[in-house]
Design a protein around this motif. Structure first.
Motif, mmCIF file in Angstrom:
data_model
loop_
_atom_site.group_PDB
_atom_site.id
_atom_site.type_symbol
_atom_site.label_atom_id
_atom_site.label_comp_id
_atom_site.label_asym_id
_atom_site.label_seq_id
_atom_site.Cartn_x
_atom_site.Cartn_y
_atom_site.Cartn_z
ATOM 1 N N TYR A 271 0.829 -1.214 0.000
ATOM 2 C CA TYR A 271 0.000 0.000 0.000
ATOM 3 C C TYR A 271 0.853 1.250 0.000
ATOM 4 O O TYR A 271 0.465 2.287 -0.535
ATOM 5 C CB TYR A 271 -1.092 -0.013 1.071
ATOM 6 C CG TYR A 271 -0.744 0.250 2.513
ATOM 7 C CD1 TYR A 271 -0.110 1.415 2.927
ATOM 8 C CD2 TYR A 271 -1.151 -0.642 3.504
ATOM 9 C CE1 TYR A 271 0.150 1.663 4.262
ATOM 10 C CE2 TYR A 271 -0.891 -0.410 4.843
ATOM 11 C CZ TYR A 271 -0.228 0.753 5.208
ATOM 12 O OH TYR A 271 0.016 1.005 6.526
ATOM 13 N N PHE A 272 2.051 1.162 0.596
ATOM 14 C CA PHE A 272 2.949 2.311 0.570
ATOM 15 C C PHE A 272 3.408 2.571 -0.870
ATOM 16 O O PHE A 272 3.484 3.716 -1.315
ATOM 17 C CB PHE A 272 4.146 2.040 1.494
ATOM 18 C CG PHE A 272 4.892 3.282 1.868
ATOM 19 C CD1 PHE A 272 4.296 4.287 2.625
ATOM 20 C CD2 PHE A 272 6.204 3.466 1.449
ATOM 21 C CE1 PHE A 272 4.989 5.434 2.957
ATOM 22 C CE2 PHE A 272 6.900 4.614 1.783
ATOM 23 C CZ PHE A 272 6.294 5.602 2.531
ATOM 24 N N THR A 273 3.685 1.496 -1.593
ATOM 25 C CA THR A 273 4.070 1.619 -3.007
ATOM 26 C C THR A 273 2.948 2.257 -3.820
ATOM 27 O O THR A 273 3.168 3.164 -4.632
ATOM 28 C CB THR A 273 4.397 0.226 -3.591
ATOM 29 O OG1 THR A 273 5.361 -0.398 -2.761
ATOM 30 C CG2 THR A 273 4.935 0.334 -5.001
ATOM 31 N N PHE A 274 1.720 1.777 -3.585
ATOM 32 C CA PHE A 274 0.586 2.337 -4.326
ATOM 33 C C PHE A 274 0.352 3.809 -3.963
ATOM 34 O O PHE A 274 -0.053 4.607 -4.813
ATOM 35 C CB PHE A 274 -0.681 1.522 -4.064
ATOM 36 C CG PHE A 274 -0.772 0.282 -4.907
ATOM 37 C CD1 PHE A 274 -0.715 0.364 -6.289
ATOM 38 C CD2 PHE A 274 -0.926 -0.965 -4.331
ATOM 39 C CE1 PHE A 274 -0.801 -0.777 -7.077
ATOM 40 C CE2 PHE A 274 -1.012 -2.114 -5.109
ATOM 41 C CZ PHE A 274 -0.948 -2.013 -6.481
ATOM 42 N N LEU A 275 0.590 4.160 -2.693
ATOM 43 C CA LEU A 275 0.428 5.562 -2.288
ATOM 44 C C LEU A 275 1.406 6.445 -3.059
ATOM 45 O O LEU A 275 1.027 7.491 -3.608
ATOM 46 C CB LEU A 275 0.693 5.715 -0.787
ATOM 47 C CG LEU A 275 -0.421 5.318 0.174
ATOM 48 C CD1 LEU A 275 0.056 5.434 1.614
ATOM 49 C CD2 LEU A 275 -1.640 6.198 -0.033
ATOM 50 N N ILE A 276 2.648 6.027 -3.104
ATOM 51 C CA ILE A 276 3.667 6.818 -3.803
ATOM 52 C C ILE A 276 3.368 6.875 -5.301
ATOM 53 O O ILE A 276 3.385 7.938 -5.920
ATOM 54 C CB ILE A 276 5.074 6.213 -3.556
ATOM 55 C CG1 ILE A 276 5.455 6.356 -2.084
ATOM 56 C CG2 ILE A 276 6.117 6.892 -4.438
ATOM 57 C CD1 ILE A 276 6.714 5.606 -1.697
ATOM 58 N N LEU A 277 3.050 5.690 -5.866
ATOM 59 C CA LEU A 277 2.722 5.644 -7.297
ATOM 60 C C LEU A 277 1.510 6.531 -7.607
ATOM 61 O O LEU A 277 1.482 7.228 -8.618
ATOM 62 C CB LEU A 277 2.405 4.204 -7.712
ATOM 63 C CG LEU A 277 3.566 3.323 -8.153
ATOM 64 C CD1 LEU A 277 3.057 1.925 -8.498
ATOM 65 C CD2 LEU A 277 4.281 3.924 -9.358
ATOM 66 N N GLY A 278 0.517 6.481 -6.721
ATOM 67 C CA GLY A 278 -0.699 7.267 -6.919
ATOM 68 C C GLY A 278 -0.395 8.750 -7.008
ATOM 69 O O GLY A 278 -0.841 9.442 -7.943
ATOM 70 N N VAL A 279 0.390 9.250 -6.067
ATOM 71 C CA VAL A 279 0.740 10.677 -6.064
ATOM 72 C C VAL A 279 1.557 11.022 -7.312
ATOM 73 O O VAL A 279 1.285 12.025 -7.997
ATOM 74 C CB VAL A 279 1.524 11.037 -4.777
ATOM 75 C CG1 VAL A 279 2.038 12.467 -4.851
ATOM 76 C CG2 VAL A 279 0.651 10.842 -3.550
ATOM 77 N N MET A 280 2.521 10.169 -7.638
ATOM 78 C CA MET A 280 3.363 10.442 -8.819
ATOM 79 C C MET A 280 2.529 10.446 -10.103
ATOM 80 O O MET A 280 2.697 11.314 -10.966
ATOM 81 C CB MET A 280 4.463 9.372 -8.933
ATOM 82 C CG MET A 280 5.577 9.538 -7.920
ATOM 83 S SD MET A 280 6.723 8.157 -7.923
ATOM 84 C CE MET A 280 7.324 8.182 -9.579
ATOM 85 N N PHE A 281 1.613 9.492 -10.219
ATOM 86 C CA PHE A 281 0.790 9.406 -11.429
ATOM 87 C C PHE A 281 -0.155 10.608 -11.547
ATOM 88 O O PHE A 281 -0.375 11.120 -12.648
ATOM 89 C CB PHE A 281 -0.013 8.098 -11.426
ATOM 90 C CG PHE A 281 0.730 6.919 -11.995
ATOM 91 C CD1 PHE A 281 2.113 6.819 -11.887
ATOM 92 C CD2 PHE A 281 0.053 5.902 -12.635
ATOM 93 C CE1 PHE A 281 2.807 5.731 -12.404
ATOM 94 C CE2 PHE A 281 0.731 4.798 -13.164
ATOM 95 C CZ PHE A 281 2.104 4.715 -13.045
ATOM 96 N N ILE A 282 -0.712 11.031 -10.424
ATOM 97 C CA ILE A 282 -1.635 12.174 -10.481
ATOM 98 C C ILE A 282 -0.876 13.427 -10.918
ATOM 99 O O ILE A 282 -1.329 14.176 -11.792
ATOM 100 C CB ILE A 282 -2.313 12.388 -9.101
ATOM 101 C CG1 ILE A 282 -3.332 11.279 -8.843
ATOM 102 C CG2 ILE A 282 -3.012 13.759 -9.049
ATOM 103 C CD1 ILE A 282 -3.943 11.291 -7.455
ATOM 104 N N VAL A 283 0.295 13.639 -10.335
ATOM 105 C CA VAL A 283 1.105 14.805 -10.713
ATOM 106 C C VAL A 283 1.493 14.724 -12.192
ATOM 107 O O VAL A 283 1.384 15.705 -12.941
ATOM 108 C CB VAL A 283 2.363 14.891 -9.814
ATOM 109 C CG1 VAL A 283 3.313 15.969 -10.318
ATOM 110 C CG2 VAL A 283 1.958 15.168 -8.373
#
Lengths: 67, 307
Positions: free
Chosen positions: A9-21
């Protein structure tokens, strides 16, 4: 405590923020805005097969998304 | 002389005590109603925002205030761009809230909850069948991505300009029952498709096909609670890749369980095998965090976080 799950979930959190930006930087919001502009004919062409009507109706009909 | 009634012998109170605790179900109903009106808020004068959210909300819905996430994903892909934004929204919300939006906000989930309340006998689905039928949602998800991606590559290379609407959103155009309910029928009425002597000549084959699909999904959802969410919804399938690892979860305290009791599993609308799940929290991509299990057994079940 399952560590692997936390890592996921930590990976998905980071990926999520990076993808949105990244998506915002690539103007993906503008792509979504294209299809919702108040262009009745464009919308009609887009929706007509969805609706099933074979005749173009009166353009004075309401277009609620444009309100 | 009037006698004071003894609350211990109050038949109404006794009857009420036999009813299951529905506090979370009530909260969820309020949430679902609120989001239903919020998502269709243009009718109340709300502005439309061009942002994808992880629920089923067809972009053609006349009063929709946002984009359904999977529709946005298909569209961005089909115009020749990788859908970073949509995937980011799904990853972020899925990692924090799991499938909470499916249980508490999605209009199609709400529609299925209403269908499941109809007093019609339900079909009990075995665990293996429940798991196997989920493959349909993956098929719809990846099938739509492949089709939209194919047309996206063509548009990116300049081999295709414009195109029919199904090349932009294949799932929405051909299958999506939400699109049929919230878009097709709305405009069919608005544009007078039904005002004709020869209805079958006026409506297209796609209209008939989508009506047929909607009827099938409606029937299945009446017989099996949340059947569309469980087995067919590509939005849920995409969220499901992340949701099983979410921070917000539902936990079971096995020390408070009674041998042979499966009240939590019976209450689950998506058929999650809760008693097989880790005590760390439910890690099953079918769980929509609806809280029905918490209502059924507030002693052993509770919402919690996995930090």
């Amino acid at each position: 405590m399952e560590l692997s799950l936390r890592i996921k979930y930590f990976t998905f959190l980071i990926l999520g923020v990076m993808f949105i930006v990244t998506g915002i930087a690539l103007n993906e919001l503008d792509i979504l805005a294209e299809i919702t502009r108040g262009d009745f004919d464009a919308w009609y062409d887009f929706l007509a097969p969805w609706v099933g009507s074979s005749e173009r109706p009166n353009s004075q009909l309401p277009v609620p998304w444009d309100q | 002389m009037a006698t004071k009634s003894n609350p211990e012998n109050n038949p109404l109170k006794e009857w009420l005590s036999t009813l299951p605790n529905k506090r979370i179900r009530t909260l969820r109903l309020v949430s679902q109603l609120t989001f239903f009106f919020l998502f269709n808020g243009v009718i109340f004068g709300l502005s439309r925002i061009q942002f994808p959210i992880p629920v089923v909300l067809p972009p053609g819905a006349p009063y929709a205030t946002a984009w359904g996430g999977f529709s946005a994903l298909q569209y961005i892909l089909a115009v020749g761009q990788f859908p970073f934004l949509v995937l980011g929204v799904f990853f972020l919300t899925g990692a924090i809230f799991g499938k909470l939006t499916c249980g508490w906000a999605c209009p199609v989930g709400f529609w299925q909850d209403l269908l499941s309340w109809l007093p019609i006998s339900k079909i009990k689905v075995s665990r293996p069948t429940n798991r196997d039928l989920q493959d349909f949602s993956g098929f719809f998800l990846w099938g739509s991505i492949i089709v939209a991606g194919f047309f996206g590559i063509q548009r990116f290379n300049g081999q295709l300009t414009g195109g029919d609407f199904w090349t932009f959103m294949p799932f929405d155009a051909i299958i999506d029952p939400a699109g049929t309910m919230f878009v097709t029928y709305f405009y069919a009425l608005l544009w007078g498709v039904f005002d004709t002597d020869s209805l079958l000549d006026t409506v297209g084959n796609l209209f008939l096909w989508k009506t047929f699909i909607l009827a099938i999904f409606t029937y299945i959802s009446i017989k099996v609670p949340r059947a569309y969410c469980r087995w067919f919804c590509p939005t849920g399938a995409l969220l499901g890749y992340v949701s099983s690892n979410s921070i917000l979860t539902i936990k079971r305290d096995p020390t408070k369980c009674v041998d042979g009791c499966d009240a939590c599993e019976k209450a689950c609308p998506t058929g999650v095998p809760i008693t097989d799940e880790s005590t760390d929290g439910i890690a099953n991509n079918l769980c929509i965090l609806c809280g029905n299990c918490v209502d059924a057994c507030p002693d052993a079940m509770s919402f919690g976080f996995r930090f």
